[in-house]
Design an enzyme around this catalytic site. Sequence first.
Site, PDB file in Angstrom:
ATOM      1  N   GLY A  12       0.836  -1.207   0.000  1.00 54.08           N
ATOM      2  CA  GLY A  12       0.000   0.000   0.000  1.00 54.08           C
ATOM      3  C   GLY A  12       0.866   1.250   0.000  1.00 54.08           C
ATOM      4  N   SER A  14       1.738   3.105  -2.330  1.00 53.85           N
ATOM      5  CA  SER A  14       1.465   4.073  -3.398  1.00 53.85           C
ATOM      6  C   SER A  14       0.424   5.117  -2.998  1.00 53.85           C
ATOM      7  CB  SER A  14       0.973   3.333  -4.647  1.00 53.85           C
ATOM      8  OG  SER A  14      -0.255   2.680  -4.374  1.00 53.85           O
ATOM      9  N   SER A  15      -0.025   5.089  -1.729  1.00 52.04           N
ATOM     10  CA  SER A  15      -1.078   6.035  -1.332  1.00 52.04           C
ATOM     11  C   SER A  15      -1.078   6.220   0.181  1.00 52.04           C
ATOM     12  CB  SER A  15      -2.442   5.490  -1.793  1.00 52.04           C
ATOM     13  OG  SER A  15      -3.488   6.345  -1.395  1.00 52.04           O
ATOM     14  N   GLY A  16      -1.615   7.363   0.622  1.00 50.39           N
ATOM     15  CA  GLY A  16      -1.913   7.600   2.034  1.00 50.39           C
ATOM     16  C   GLY A  16      -0.767   7.348   2.984  1.00 50.39           C
ATOM     17  N   ARG A  37      -1.760  -2.520  -6.230  1.00 47.67           N
ATOM     18  CA  ARG A  37      -2.278  -3.080  -7.487  1.00 47.67           C
ATOM     19  C   ARG A  37      -2.058  -2.154  -8.682  1.00 47.67           C
ATOM     20  NH1 ARG A  37      -8.157  -3.787  -5.272  1.00 47.67           N
ATOM     21  NH2 ARG A  37      -7.419  -1.756  -4.537  1.00 47.67           N
ATOM     22  N   ASP A  66      -1.859  -7.962  -6.433  1.00 47.74           N
ATOM     23  CA  ASP A  66      -3.028  -7.990  -5.548  1.00 47.74           C
ATOM     24  C   ASP A  66      -2.661  -8.869  -4.359  1.00 47.74           C
ATOM     25  OD1 ASP A  66      -5.391  -8.328  -4.217  1.00 47.74           O
ATOM     26  OD2 ASP A  66      -6.590  -8.767  -5.998  1.00 47.74           O
ATOM     27  N   SER A 144      -3.373  -1.866  11.740  1.00 48.08           N
ATOM     28  CA  SER A 144      -4.756  -2.194  12.080  1.00 48.08           C
ATOM     29  C   SER A 144      -5.526  -0.876  12.046  1.00 48.08           C
ATOM     30  CB  SER A 144      -4.805  -2.892  13.447  1.00 48.08           C
ATOM     31  OG  SER A 144      -6.120  -3.117  13.852  1.00 48.08           O
ATOM     32  N   TYR A 158     -15.223  -3.953   8.666  1.00 48.83           N
ATOM     33  CA  TYR A 158     -13.850  -3.437   8.820  1.00 48.83           C
ATOM     34  C   TYR A 158     -13.278  -3.797  10.190  1.00 48.83           C
ATOM     35  CZ  TYR A 158     -10.173   0.201   8.695  1.00 48.83           C
ATOM     36  OH  TYR A 158      -8.985   0.889   8.713  1.00 48.83           O
ATOM     37  N   LYS A 162      -9.939  -5.860  11.071  1.00 46.53           N
ATOM     38  CA  LYS A 162      -8.834  -5.188  11.779  1.00 46.53           C
ATOM     39  C   LYS A 162      -8.589  -5.806  13.165  1.00 46.53           C
ATOM     40  CE  LYS A 162      -7.465  -2.184   8.683  1.00 46.53           C
ATOM     41  NZ  LYS A 162      -6.107  -2.247   8.108  1.00 46.53           N
TER      42      LYS A 162
HETATM   43  N1  LIG Z   1      -7.209   6.540   6.594  1.00 50.22           N
HETATM   44  C1  LIG Z   1      -7.698   6.203   7.769  1.00 50.22           C
HETATM   45  O1  LIG Z   1      -8.530   6.925   8.345  1.00 50.22           O
HETATM   46  C2  LIG Z   1      -7.210   4.961   8.455  1.00 50.22           C
HETATM   47  C3  LIG Z   1      -7.459   4.832   9.834  1.00 50.22           C
HETATM   48  C4  LIG Z   1      -7.028   3.671  10.477  1.00 50.22           C
HETATM   49  C5  LIG Z   1      -6.366   2.680   9.768  1.00 50.22           C
HETATM   50  N2  LIG Z   1      -6.152   2.845   8.433  1.00 50.22           N
HETATM   51  C6  LIG Z   1      -5.458   1.757   7.734  1.00 50.22           C
HETATM   52  O2  LIG Z   1      -4.206   2.237   7.280  1.00 50.22           O
HETATM   53  C7  LIG Z   1      -3.817   1.540   6.091  1.00 50.22           C
HETATM   54  C8  LIG Z   1      -3.505   2.552   5.013  1.00 50.22           C
HETATM   55  O3  LIG Z   1      -4.691   3.269   4.718  1.00 50.22           O
HETATM   56  P1  LIG Z   1      -4.718   4.617   3.882  1.00 50.22           P
HETATM   57  O4  LIG Z   1      -5.709   5.479   4.522  1.00 50.22           O
HETATM   58  O5  LIG Z   1      -3.337   5.083   3.656  1.00 50.22           O
HETATM   59  O6  LIG Z   1      -5.378   4.051   2.517  1.00 50.22           O
HETATM   60  P2  LIG Z   1      -5.207   4.489   1.000  1.00 50.22           P
HETATM   61  O7  LIG Z   1      -4.680   5.861   0.859  1.00 50.22           O
HETATM   62  O8  LIG Z   1      -6.490   4.123   0.349  1.00 50.22           O
HETATM   63  O9  LIG Z   1      -4.076   3.459   0.485  1.00 50.22           O
HETATM   64  C9  LIG Z   1      -4.333   2.078   0.436  1.00 50.22           C
HETATM   65  C10 LIG Z   1      -3.196   1.419  -0.316  1.00 50.22           C
HETATM   66  O10 LIG Z   1      -3.437   0.002  -0.332  1.00 50.22           O
HETATM   67  C11 LIG Z   1      -3.349  -0.465  -1.680  1.00 50.22           C
HETATM   68  N3  LIG Z   1      -4.221  -1.628  -1.801  1.00 50.22           N
HETATM   69  C12 LIG Z   1      -5.551  -1.725  -1.560  1.00 50.22           C
HETATM   70  N4  LIG Z   1      -5.994  -2.955  -1.815  1.00 50.22           N
HETATM   71  C13 LIG Z   1      -4.918  -3.693  -2.222  1.00 50.22           C
HETATM   72  C14 LIG Z   1      -4.733  -5.030  -2.649  1.00 50.22           C
HETATM   73  N5  LIG Z   1      -5.749  -5.900  -2.716  1.00 50.22           N
HETATM   74  N6  LIG Z   1      -3.492  -5.429  -2.990  1.00 50.22           N
HETATM   75  C15 LIG Z   1      -2.444  -4.556  -2.958  1.00 50.22           C
HETATM   76  N7  LIG Z   1      -2.560  -3.281  -2.556  1.00 50.22           N
HETATM   77  C16 LIG Z   1      -3.787  -2.851  -2.210  1.00 50.22           C
HETATM   78  C17 LIG Z   1      -3.802   0.728  -2.530  1.00 50.22           C
HETATM   79  O11 LIG Z   1      -3.321   0.700  -3.867  1.00 50.22           O
HETATM   80  P3  LIG Z   1      -4.184  -0.009  -5.053  1.00 50.22           P
HETATM   81  O12 LIG Z   1      -5.609   0.409  -4.878  1.00 50.22           O
HETATM   82  O13 LIG Z   1      -3.546   0.479  -6.315  1.00 50.22           O
HETATM   83  O14 LIG Z   1      -3.988  -1.474  -4.881  1.00 50.22           O
HETATM   84  C18 LIG Z   1      -3.091   1.856  -1.767  1.00 50.22           C
HETATM   85  O15 LIG Z   1      -1.734   1.914  -2.138  1.00 50.22           O
HETATM   86  C19 LIG Z   1      -4.998   0.624   5.748  1.00 50.22           C
HETATM   87  O16 LIG Z   1      -4.746  -0.660   6.248  1.00 50.22           O
HETATM   88  C20 LIG Z   1      -6.139   1.268   6.483  1.00 50.22           C
HETATM   89  O17 LIG Z   1      -7.179   0.363   6.762  1.00 50.22           O
HETATM   90  C21 LIG Z   1      -6.544   3.957   7.755  1.00 50.22           C
END
Ligand SMILES: NC(=O)c1ccc[n+]([C@@H]2O[C@H](COP(=O)([O-])OP(=O)(O)OC[C@H]3O[C@@H](n4cnc5c(N)ncnc54)[C@H](OP(=O)(O)O)[C@@H]3O)[C@@H](O)[C@H]2O)c1
Length: 275
Positions: A12, A14-16, A37, A66, A144, A158, A162
């Site tokens: 992951g 590539s984002s966030g 992905r 994936d 998580s 979710y 988690k």
């Molecule tokens: N943002 C929040 O508020 C928050 C709070 C608590 C926990 N989290 C957790 O923190 C982590 C990062 O979240 P984020 O907010 O940074 O999310 P995000 O910006 O949506 O980034 C998610 C990343 O995961 C990749 N991804 C998703 N499904 C995938 C798959 N099947 N195989 C490979 N890569 C995959 C996406 O790229 P592709 O789509 O190109 O595959 C992307 O690079 C996650 O586990 C999330 O649940 C987030």
Amino acid sequence: MNFHDQHTIITGGSSGIGRAAARLLTRRGAHVSIVARRQGPLDETLAELEPLRGSQSQRLRAYSADLADWEQTRQAIAALTTDGPPPDILVNSAGVTHPGYFEELPLDIFHTMMDVDFFGTLHPIKAVLPVMMERRSGHIVNISSMAGFMGVFGYTAYSAAKFAVRGFSDVLRAEMKPYGIRVSVVFPPDTDTPQLRYENQFKPLETRRIAGTAKTLTADQVAQAIVRGIEQRRAYILPGFDAWLYSLLLNGFVGLTRWYFDRIVAQVRRERGVE
Ligand SMILES: NC(=O)c1ccc[n+]([C@@H]2O[C@H](COP(=O)([O-])OP(=O)(O)OC[C@H]3O[C@@H](n4cnc5c(N)ncnc54)[C@H](OP(=O)(O)O)[C@@H]3O)[C@@H](O)[C@H]2O)c1
């Protein structure tokens, strides 16, 4: 801790949060490999990391896979590690969410959360662990959520996935300790990323109100907490005051039970003659 020359694989990335961690660790001199992905965001991220690296010998790589699929994950980790440095740190940041009232969420959502959030965390670990165990070193960081230690309204799918990440990480930490491999689990609050923007479209009002009791962090703040947590060898990484406070209320004595059970494991291993 010196991250120089440490090979860090960030799923992951590539984002966030994963992308913010990739930026931070590139600046700190690590070899950084990212997996997700979509090729487009992977390429954009590599272009963003390129000017941050300290020398040409610092490797920056991306691989599209994936992670819900074991064979794709195995190939990704093999491609990223065979002709380069072995994996020192694995940050599992790939994840998805989709809130809603339980009675309105289709079964597919539950399967996707488990496939990506839980198995998408387990698969990369299965792939890197043999090398880490052989080298008797490594650090695995699983992301998580605060919804991974407390059930939050609207997150039946979710939270379940988690919680699974948290339970799995707790056990893996204890089992890998004798091999010198560390396992941390991160519990971020709402963080301003594409995932949060996506889920905000579906959040029930009750979920919004509850989420509003914890301050939203930036991806950089969470990434900084993760890097600090690795340096301080923390089992639980709690970004921001609110995650720390809620964890204190719910997990107050977890450190004590961890210490007590680790002692029992160490004693049994001595009796079994394994080191
Ligand atoms: N943002 C929040 O508020 C928050 C709070 C608590 C926990 N989290 C957790 O923190 C982590 C990062 O979240 P984020 O907010 O940074 O999310 P995000 O910006 O949506 O980034 C998610 C990343 O995961 C990749 N991804 C998703 N499904 C995938 C798959 N099947 N195989 C490979 N890569 C995959 C996406 O790229 P592709 O789509 O190109 O595959 C992307 O690079 C996650 O586990 C999330 O649940 C987030």
